[in-house]
Design a protein around this motif. Sequence first.
Motif, PDB file in Angstrom:
ATOM      1  N   VAL A 153       0.836  -1.202   0.000  1.00 55.34           N
ATOM      2  CA  VAL A 153       0.000   0.000   0.000  1.00 55.34           C
ATOM      3  C   VAL A 153       0.873   1.255   0.000  1.00 55.34           C
ATOM      4  O   VAL A 153       0.597   2.212  -0.730  1.00 55.34           O
ATOM      5  CB  VAL A 153      -0.978  -0.013   1.208  1.00 55.34           C
ATOM      6  CG1 VAL A 153      -1.638   1.343   1.395  1.00 55.34           C
ATOM      7  CG2 VAL A 153      -2.035  -1.096   1.031  1.00 55.34           C
ATOM      8  N   ILE A 154       1.930   1.258   0.789  1.00 61.98           N
ATOM      9  CA  ILE A 154       2.822   2.424   0.850  1.00 61.98           C
ATOM     10  C   ILE A 154       3.538   2.633  -0.488  1.00 61.98           C
ATOM     11  O   ILE A 154       3.616   3.757  -0.992  1.00 61.98           O
ATOM     12  CB  ILE A 154       3.834   2.277   2.006  1.00 61.98           C
ATOM     13  CG1 ILE A 154       3.109   2.383   3.361  1.00 61.98           C
ATOM     14  CG2 ILE A 154       4.941   3.330   1.896  1.00 61.98           C
ATOM     15  CD1 ILE A 154       3.966   2.023   4.556  1.00 61.98           C
ATOM     16  N   LYS A 155       4.051   1.537  -1.082  1.00 60.18           N
ATOM     17  CA  LYS A 155       4.763   1.649  -2.352  1.00 60.18           C
ATOM     18  C   LYS A 155       3.854   2.144  -3.468  1.00 60.18           C
ATOM     19  O   LYS A 155       4.234   2.998  -4.262  1.00 60.18           O
ATOM     20  CB  LYS A 155       5.361   0.293  -2.745  1.00 60.18           C
ATOM     21  CG  LYS A 155       6.639  -0.058  -2.042  1.00 60.18           C
ATOM     22  CD  LYS A 155       7.029  -1.474  -2.348  1.00 60.18           C
ATOM     23  CE  LYS A 155       8.191  -1.543  -3.288  1.00 60.18           C
ATOM     24  NZ  LYS A 155       8.663  -2.931  -3.486  1.00 60.18           N
ATOM     25  N   GLU A 156       2.642   1.588  -3.525  1.00 55.52           N
ATOM     26  CA  GLU A 156       1.730   1.917  -4.615  1.00 55.52           C
ATOM     27  C   GLU A 156       0.874   3.151  -4.324  1.00 55.52           C
ATOM     28  O   GLU A 156       0.197   3.650  -5.218  1.00 55.52           O
ATOM     29  CB  GLU A 156       0.836   0.720  -4.922  1.00 55.52           C
ATOM     30  CG  GLU A 156       1.606  -0.479  -5.427  1.00 55.52           C
ATOM     31  CD  GLU A 156       0.732  -1.702  -5.663  1.00 55.52           C
ATOM     32  OE1 GLU A 156      -0.494  -1.620  -5.453  1.00 55.52           O
ATOM     33  OE2 GLU A 156       1.296  -2.738  -6.064  1.00 55.52           O
ATOM     34  N   LYS A 157       0.873   3.587  -3.049  1.00 56.20           N
ATOM     35  CA  LYS A 157       0.008   4.693  -2.619  1.00 56.20           C
ATOM     36  C   LYS A 157      -1.434   4.453  -3.067  1.00 56.20           C
ATOM     37  O   LYS A 157      -2.109   5.342  -3.594  1.00 56.20           O
ATOM     38  CB  LYS A 157       0.539   6.018  -3.140  1.00 56.20           C
ATOM     39  CG  LYS A 157       1.863   6.405  -2.529  1.00 56.20           C
ATOM     40  CD  LYS A 157       2.284   7.762  -2.979  1.00 56.20           C
ATOM     41  CE  LYS A 157       3.558   8.286  -2.386  1.00 56.20           C
ATOM     42  NZ  LYS A 157       4.475   7.474  -1.732  1.00 56.20           N
ATOM     43  N   CYS A 170      -2.807   4.540   6.319  1.00 53.43           N
ATOM     44  CA  CYS A 170      -2.564   4.508   4.871  1.00 53.43           C
ATOM     45  C   CYS A 170      -3.878   4.409   4.107  1.00 53.43           C
ATOM     46  O   CYS A 170      -4.042   5.048   3.062  1.00 53.43           O
ATOM     47  CB  CYS A 170      -1.656   3.337   4.502  1.00 53.43           C
ATOM     48  SG  CYS A 170       0.046   3.563   5.003  1.00 53.43           S
ATOM     49  N   TYR A 171      -4.802   3.636   4.622  1.00 53.17           N
ATOM     50  CA  TYR A 171      -6.118   3.519   3.991  1.00 53.17           C
ATOM     51  C   TYR A 171      -6.764   4.901   3.892  1.00 53.17           C
ATOM     52  O   TYR A 171      -7.293   5.282   2.845  1.00 53.17           O
ATOM     53  CB  TYR A 171      -7.008   2.568   4.792  1.00 53.17           C
ATOM     54  CG  TYR A 171      -8.419   2.476   4.275  1.00 53.17           C
ATOM     55  CD1 TYR A 171      -8.758   1.530   3.313  1.00 53.17           C
ATOM     56  CD2 TYR A 171      -9.424   3.328   4.739  1.00 53.17           C
ATOM     57  CE1 TYR A 171     -10.054   1.441   2.825  1.00 53.17           C
ATOM     58  CE2 TYR A 171     -10.713   3.246   4.254  1.00 53.17           C
ATOM     59  CZ  TYR A 171     -11.024   2.296   3.300  1.00 53.17           C
ATOM     60  OH  TYR A 171     -12.303   2.228   2.808  1.00 53.17           O
ATOM     61  N   MET A 172      -6.718   5.651   4.986  1.00 50.79           N
ATOM     62  CA  MET A 172      -7.330   6.984   4.994  1.00 50.79           C
ATOM     63  C   MET A 172      -6.593   7.958   4.066  1.00 50.79           C
ATOM     64  O   MET A 172      -7.216   8.807   3.438  1.00 50.79           O
ATOM     65  CB  MET A 172      -7.393   7.529   6.417  1.00 50.79           C
ATOM     66  CG  MET A 172      -8.376   6.748   7.283  1.00 50.79           C
ATOM     67  SD  MET A 172      -8.632   7.449   8.907  1.00 50.79           S
ATOM     68  CE  MET A 172      -7.139   6.996   9.750  1.00 50.79           C
ATOM     69  N   LEU A 173      -5.276   7.806   3.961  1.00 52.47           N
ATOM     70  CA  LEU A 173      -4.504   8.694   3.106  1.00 52.47           C
ATOM     71  C   LEU A 173      -4.647   8.373   1.623  1.00 52.47           C
ATOM     72  O   LEU A 173      -4.701   9.277   0.781  1.00 52.47           O
ATOM     73  CB  LEU A 173      -3.010   8.617   3.475  1.00 52.47           C
ATOM     74  CG  LEU A 173      -2.594   9.215   4.802  1.00 52.47           C
ATOM     75  CD1 LEU A 173      -1.131   8.888   5.096  1.00 52.47           C
ATOM     76  CD2 LEU A 173      -2.830  10.716   4.824  1.00 52.47           C
ATOM     77  N   TYR A 174      -4.691   7.084   1.286  1.00 55.36           N
ATOM     78  CA  TYR A 174      -4.588   6.658  -0.116  1.00 55.36           C
ATOM     79  C   TYR A 174      -5.881   6.166  -0.738  1.00 55.36           C
ATOM     80  O   TYR A 174      -5.904   5.890  -1.925  1.00 55.36           O
ATOM     81  CB  TYR A 174      -3.512   5.578  -0.261  1.00 55.36           C
ATOM     82  CG  TYR A 174      -2.145   6.003   0.201  1.00 55.36           C
ATOM     83  CD1 TYR A 174      -1.608   7.230  -0.152  1.00 55.36           C
ATOM     84  CD2 TYR A 174      -1.379   5.161   0.993  1.00 55.36           C
ATOM     85  CE1 TYR A 174      -0.344   7.617   0.280  1.00 55.36           C
ATOM     86  CE2 TYR A 174      -0.118   5.541   1.430  1.00 55.36           C
ATOM     87  CZ  TYR A 174       0.388   6.768   1.067  1.00 55.36           C
ATOM     88  OH  TYR A 174       1.631   7.138   1.478  1.00 55.36           O
ATOM     89  N   LYS A 175      -6.931   6.012   0.035  1.00 58.84           N
ATOM     90  CA  LYS A 175      -8.201   5.533  -0.531  1.00 58.84           C
ATOM     91  C   LYS A 175      -8.746   6.585  -1.484  1.00 58.84           C
ATOM     92  O   LYS A 175      -8.799   7.756  -1.163  1.00 58.84           O
ATOM     93  CB  LYS A 175      -9.206   5.251   0.598  1.00 58.84           C
ATOM     94  CG  LYS A 175     -10.504   4.655   0.134  1.00 58.84           C
ATOM     95  CD  LYS A 175     -10.338   3.247  -0.292  1.00 58.84           C
ATOM     96  CE  LYS A 175     -11.719   2.676  -0.631  1.00 58.84           C
ATOM     97  NZ  LYS A 175     -11.612   1.492  -1.424  1.00 58.84           N
ATOM     98  N   LYS A 176      -9.147   6.137  -2.659  1.00 58.96           N
ATOM     99  CA  LYS A 176      -9.632   7.073  -3.674  1.00 58.96           C
ATOM    100  C   LYS A 176     -11.139   7.178  -3.669  1.00 58.96           C
ATOM    101  O   LYS A 176     -11.853   6.350  -3.256  1.00 58.96           O
ATOM    102  CB  LYS A 176      -9.148   6.634  -5.054  1.00 58.96           C
ATOM    103  CG  LYS A 176      -7.641   6.733  -5.141  1.00 58.96           C
ATOM    104  CD  LYS A 176      -7.139   6.238  -6.444  1.00 58.96           C
ATOM    105  CE  LYS A 176      -5.628   6.387  -6.445  1.00 58.96           C
ATOM    106  NZ  LYS A 176      -4.940   5.519  -7.328  1.00 58.96           N
TER     107      LYS A 176
END
Length: 84
Positions: free
Chosen positions: A25-29, A78-84
């Motif tokens: 998740v971090i790598k792919e954002k 990360c879910y909150m940061l990267y969820k589209k």
Amino acid sequence: MNENLLGIIAGILTSISMIPQLIKVIKEKNADEISLVMLLVLISGLSLWVWYGFIKDELPIILSNAFAVLVNISLLVCYMLYKK
């Protein structure tokens, strides 16, 4: 095999199980394939295991599940940061 050693090994394996997902998740954002409900249920269950570990005074249970809580809270962030 010593039962404490068995508990420590089991705790380590379950605690690190979500690290590859967190790294991905971090790598792919991108957290589109992560289930929020799964994360919340998992964090709740792991937190209860920590509490149980304190009640039973079992350090392997406390440490492994506390680490797993931290990993999964990181995944939640990360879910909150990267969820589209």
